[in-house]
Design a protein around this motif. Sequence first.
Motif, PDB file in Angstrom:
ATOM      1  N   ARG A  61       6.817 -22.166  43.223  1.00 50.76           N
ATOM      2  CA  ARG A  61       7.212 -23.067  44.303  1.00 50.76           C
ATOM      3  C   ARG A  61       8.616 -23.622  44.098  1.00 50.76           C
ATOM      4  O   ARG A  61       9.355 -23.797  45.060  1.00 50.76           O
ATOM      5  CB  ARG A  61       6.186 -24.184  44.459  1.00 50.76           C
ATOM      6  N   LYS A  62       8.993 -23.882  42.855  1.00 51.54           N
ATOM      7  CA  LYS A  62      10.356 -24.360  42.592  1.00 51.54           C
ATOM      8  C   LYS A  62      11.372 -23.280  42.940  1.00 51.54           C
ATOM      9  O   LYS A  62      12.430 -23.577  43.509  1.00 51.54           O
ATOM     10  CB  LYS A  62      10.510 -24.796  41.133  1.00 51.54           C
ATOM     11  N   ASP A  63      11.049 -22.035  42.608  1.00 53.94           N
ATOM     12  CA  ASP A  63      11.935 -20.920  42.965  1.00 53.94           C
ATOM     13  C   ASP A  63      12.048 -20.792  44.482  1.00 53.94           C
ATOM     14  O   ASP A  63      13.140 -20.610  45.020  1.00 53.94           O
ATOM     15  CB  ASP A  63      11.429 -19.609  42.370  1.00 53.94           C
ATOM     16  N   SER A  64      10.911 -20.907  45.167  1.00 57.32           N
ATOM     17  CA  SER A  64      10.907 -20.828  46.628  1.00 57.32           C
ATOM     18  C   SER A  64      11.720 -21.963  47.233  1.00 57.32           C
ATOM     19  O   SER A  64      12.462 -21.760  48.202  1.00 57.32           O
ATOM     20  CB  SER A  64       9.483 -20.896  47.173  1.00 57.32           C
ATOM     21  N   LEU A  65      11.593 -23.142  46.665  1.00 53.15           N
ATOM     22  CA  LEU A  65      12.324 -24.307  47.160  1.00 53.15           C
ATOM     23  C   LEU A  65      13.827 -24.054  47.120  1.00 53.15           C
ATOM     24  O   LEU A  65      14.540 -24.330  48.092  1.00 53.15           O
ATOM     25  CB  LEU A  65      11.963 -25.541  46.331  1.00 53.15           C
ATOM     26  N   GLN A  66      14.296 -23.497  46.004  1.00 57.83           N
ATOM     27  CA  GLN A  66      15.728 -23.200  45.891  1.00 57.83           C
ATOM     28  C   GLN A  66      16.159 -22.171  46.938  1.00 57.83           C
ATOM     29  O   GLN A  66      17.215 -22.305  47.545  1.00 57.83           O
ATOM     30  CB  GLN A  66      16.057 -22.690  44.493  1.00 57.83           C
ATOM     31  N   GLU A  67      15.323 -21.155  47.138  1.00 65.99           N
ATOM     32  CA  GLU A  67      15.643 -20.120  48.130  1.00 65.99           C
ATOM     33  C   GLU A  67      15.693 -20.712  49.541  1.00 65.99           C
ATOM     34  O   GLU A  67      16.590 -20.394  50.322  1.00 65.99           O
ATOM     35  CB  GLU A  67      14.607 -18.995  48.088  1.00 65.99           C
ATOM     36  N   PHE A  68      14.735 -21.570  49.863  1.00 65.95           N
ATOM     37  CA  PHE A  68      14.691 -22.169  51.198  1.00 65.95           C
ATOM     38  C   PHE A  68      15.903 -23.071  51.436  1.00 65.95           C
ATOM     39  O   PHE A  68      16.481 -23.079  52.513  1.00 65.95           O
ATOM     40  CB  PHE A  68      13.399 -22.964  51.406  1.00 65.95           C
ATOM     41  N   LYS A  69      16.277 -23.835  50.413  1.00 69.73           N
ATOM     42  CA  LYS A  69      17.446 -24.705  50.553  1.00 69.73           C
ATOM     43  C   LYS A  69      18.712 -23.883  50.737  1.00 69.73           C
ATOM     44  O   LYS A  69      19.577 -24.227  51.543  1.00 69.73           O
ATOM     45  CB  LYS A  69      17.571 -25.631  49.346  1.00 69.73           C
ATOM     46  N   ALA A  70      18.815 -22.793  49.977  1.00 64.25           N
ATOM     47  CA  ALA A  70      19.992 -21.924  50.073  1.00 64.25           C
ATOM     48  C   ALA A  70      20.092 -21.280  51.455  1.00 64.25           C
ATOM     49  O   ALA A  70      21.186 -21.058  51.972  1.00 64.25           O
ATOM     50  CB  ALA A  70      19.954 -20.851  48.994  1.00 64.25           C
ATOM     51  N   ALA A  71      18.939 -20.994  52.057  1.00 61.72           N
ATOM     52  CA  ALA A  71      18.910 -20.354  53.369  1.00 61.72           C
ATOM     53  C   ALA A  71      18.988 -21.377  54.503  1.00 61.72           C
ATOM     54  O   ALA A  71      18.996 -20.999  55.677  1.00 61.72           O
ATOM     55  CB  ALA A  71      17.645 -19.517  53.513  1.00 61.72           C
ATOM     56  N   ASP A  78      10.856 -28.725  52.828  1.00 64.84           N
ATOM     57  CA  ASP A  78      10.067 -29.961  52.808  1.00 64.84           C
ATOM     58  C   ASP A  78       8.603 -29.670  52.503  1.00 64.84           C
ATOM     59  O   ASP A  78       7.969 -30.376  51.723  1.00 64.84           O
ATOM     60  CB  ASP A  78      10.178 -30.686  54.151  1.00 64.84           C
ATOM     61  N   LYS A  79       8.069 -28.620  53.117  1.00 57.68           N
ATOM     62  CA  LYS A  79       6.668 -28.236  52.888  1.00 57.68           C
ATOM     63  C   LYS A  79       6.465 -27.850  51.420  1.00 57.68           C
ATOM     64  O   LYS A  79       5.501 -28.263  50.768  1.00 57.68           O
ATOM     65  CB  LYS A  79       6.291 -27.075  53.807  1.00 57.68           C
ATOM     66  N   THR A  80       7.384 -27.064  50.887  1.00 61.58           N
ATOM     67  CA  THR A  80       7.290 -26.614  49.501  1.00 61.58           C
ATOM     68  C   THR A  80       7.436 -27.785  48.531  1.00 61.58           C
ATOM     69  O   THR A  80       6.736 -27.838  47.524  1.00 61.58           O
ATOM     70  CB  THR A  80       8.360 -25.539  49.215  1.00 61.58           C
ATOM     71  N   ASP A 135       9.835 -28.206  31.349  1.00 59.63           N
ATOM     72  CA  ASP A 135      10.378 -27.104  32.120  1.00 59.63           C
ATOM     73  C   ASP A 135      11.091 -26.135  31.186  1.00 59.63           C
ATOM     74  O   ASP A 135      11.892 -26.555  30.340  1.00 59.63           O
ATOM     75  CB  ASP A 135      11.346 -27.647  33.167  1.00 59.63           C
ATOM     76  N   GLY A 136      10.798 -24.854  31.307  1.00 60.08           N
ATOM     77  CA  GLY A 136      11.393 -23.835  30.436  1.00 60.08           C
ATOM     78  C   GLY A 136      12.908 -23.793  30.534  1.00 60.08           C
ATOM     79  O   GLY A 136      13.594 -23.544  29.549  1.00 60.08           O
ATOM     80  N   GLY A 137      13.445 -24.049  31.722  1.00 62.26           N
ATOM     81  CA  GLY A 137      14.897 -24.045  31.896  1.00 62.26           C
ATOM     82  C   GLY A 137      15.567 -25.150  31.103  1.00 62.26           C
ATOM     83  O   GLY A 137      16.624 -24.949  30.502  1.00 62.26           O
ATOM     84  N   LEU A 138      14.931 -26.332  31.094  1.00 65.45           N
ATOM     85  CA  LEU A 138      15.473 -27.450  30.332  1.00 65.45           C
ATOM     86  C   LEU A 138      15.400 -27.161  28.836  1.00 65.45           C
ATOM     87  O   LEU A 138      16.352 -27.440  28.096  1.00 65.45           O
ATOM     88  CB  LEU A 138      14.713 -28.740  30.670  1.00 65.45           C
ATOM     89  N   VAL A 139      14.288 -26.588  28.396  1.00 67.21           N
ATOM     90  CA  VAL A 139      14.129 -26.239  26.982  1.00 67.21           C
ATOM     91  C   VAL A 139      15.228 -25.249  26.592  1.00 67.21           C
ATOM     92  O   VAL A 139      15.894 -25.418  25.567  1.00 67.21           O
ATOM     93  CB  VAL A 139      12.730 -25.635  26.703  1.00 67.21           C
ATOM     94  N   ASN A 140      15.427 -24.240  27.415  1.00 65.64           N
ATOM     95  CA  ASN A 140      16.447 -23.220  27.162  1.00 65.64           C
ATOM     96  C   ASN A 140      17.827 -23.864  27.038  1.00 65.64           C
ATOM     97  O   ASN A 140      18.583 -23.560  26.105  1.00 65.64           O
ATOM     98  CB  ASN A 140      16.429 -22.198  28.305  1.00 65.64           C
ATOM     99  N   LYS A 141      18.155 -24.765  27.956  1.00 64.39           N
ATOM    100  CA  LYS A 141      19.455 -25.436  27.945  1.00 64.39           C
ATOM    101  C   LYS A 141      19.639 -26.252  26.664  1.00 64.39           C
ATOM    102  O   LYS A 141      20.693 -26.185  26.025  1.00 64.39           O
ATOM    103  CB  LYS A 141      19.578 -26.345  29.174  1.00 64.39           C
ATOM    104  N   LEU A 142      18.607 -26.990  26.266  1.00 65.78           N
ATOM    105  CA  LEU A 142      18.694 -27.802  25.051  1.00 65.78           C
ATOM    106  C   LEU A 142      18.845 -26.942  23.804  1.00 65.78           C
ATOM    107  O   LEU A 142      19.620 -27.278  22.898  1.00 65.78           O
ATOM    108  CB  LEU A 142      17.474 -28.718  24.933  1.00 65.78           C
ATOM    109  N   VAL A 143      18.104 -25.833  23.752  1.00 69.01           N
ATOM    110  CA  VAL A 143      18.212 -24.926  22.593  1.00 69.01           C
ATOM    111  C   VAL A 143      19.624 -24.360  22.509  1.00 69.01           C
ATOM    112  O   VAL A 143      20.227 -24.311  21.437  1.00 69.01           O
ATOM    113  CB  VAL A 143      17.149 -23.805  22.664  1.00 69.01           C
ATOM    114  N   GLN A 144      20.170 -23.943  23.660  1.00 70.19           N
ATOM    115  CA  GLN A 144      21.539 -23.396  23.661  1.00 70.19           C
ATOM    116  C   GLN A 144      22.544 -24.432  23.167  1.00 70.19           C
ATOM    117  O   GLN A 144      23.456 -24.102  22.408  1.00 70.19           O
ATOM    118  CB  GLN A 144      21.919 -22.923  25.069  1.00 70.19           C
ATOM    119  N   GLN A 145      22.379 -25.684  23.626  1.00 71.98           N
ATOM    120  CA  GLN A 145      23.306 -26.746  23.201  1.00 71.98           C
ATOM    121  C   GLN A 145      23.236 -26.955  21.693  1.00 71.98           C
ATOM    122  O   GLN A 145      24.254 -27.142  21.040  1.00 71.98           O
ATOM    123  CB  GLN A 145      22.968 -28.063  23.903  1.00 71.98           C
TER     124      GLN A 145
END
Length: 148
Positions: A61-71, A78-80, A135-145
């Motif tokens: 749903r988070k991925d879909s939300l980004q796609e809907f906002k981009a489009a 809003d529904k997502t 969130d995996g993305g946040l974990v990834n960002k922190l590990v990279q830092q």
Amino acid sequence: MSLLERLNNDMKQAMKNKDKDKLSVIRMVKASLQNEAIKVKKDGLSEDEEMTVLSRELKQRKDSLQEFKAAGRDDLADKTQGEIEIIQQYMPEQLGEEKLLAIVNETIAEVGASTKADMGKVMAAIMPKVKGKADGGLVNKLVQQQLS
């Protein structure tokens, strides 16, 4: 109370309140849980397996939300967003960035990582510890830092 019991109780309440959006999301989550149980050929899922399914639903749903906002599809966005909020009610409390950073540093020390080349080892060790709680993305960002 197990996740399935909570979903069933909330589904009954949503029916009584005529809350179609919440009812729809709960039914989708229950279907995903049942499909996963069939896939692994078990009667019921463990708590870890349930969290995996919930995390997957949330990520979709988070991925879909980004796609809907981009489009520019604000109606679907809003529904997502509403669906995301409903699913998050069933997720464990999310770790704060400070606690997550402490876990990242602890895991880096355990694994003995020092460069970005060790990123895979660190991520493989850390994700089971924070499953469903971050969130995996946040974990990834922190590990990279921390590894740079």
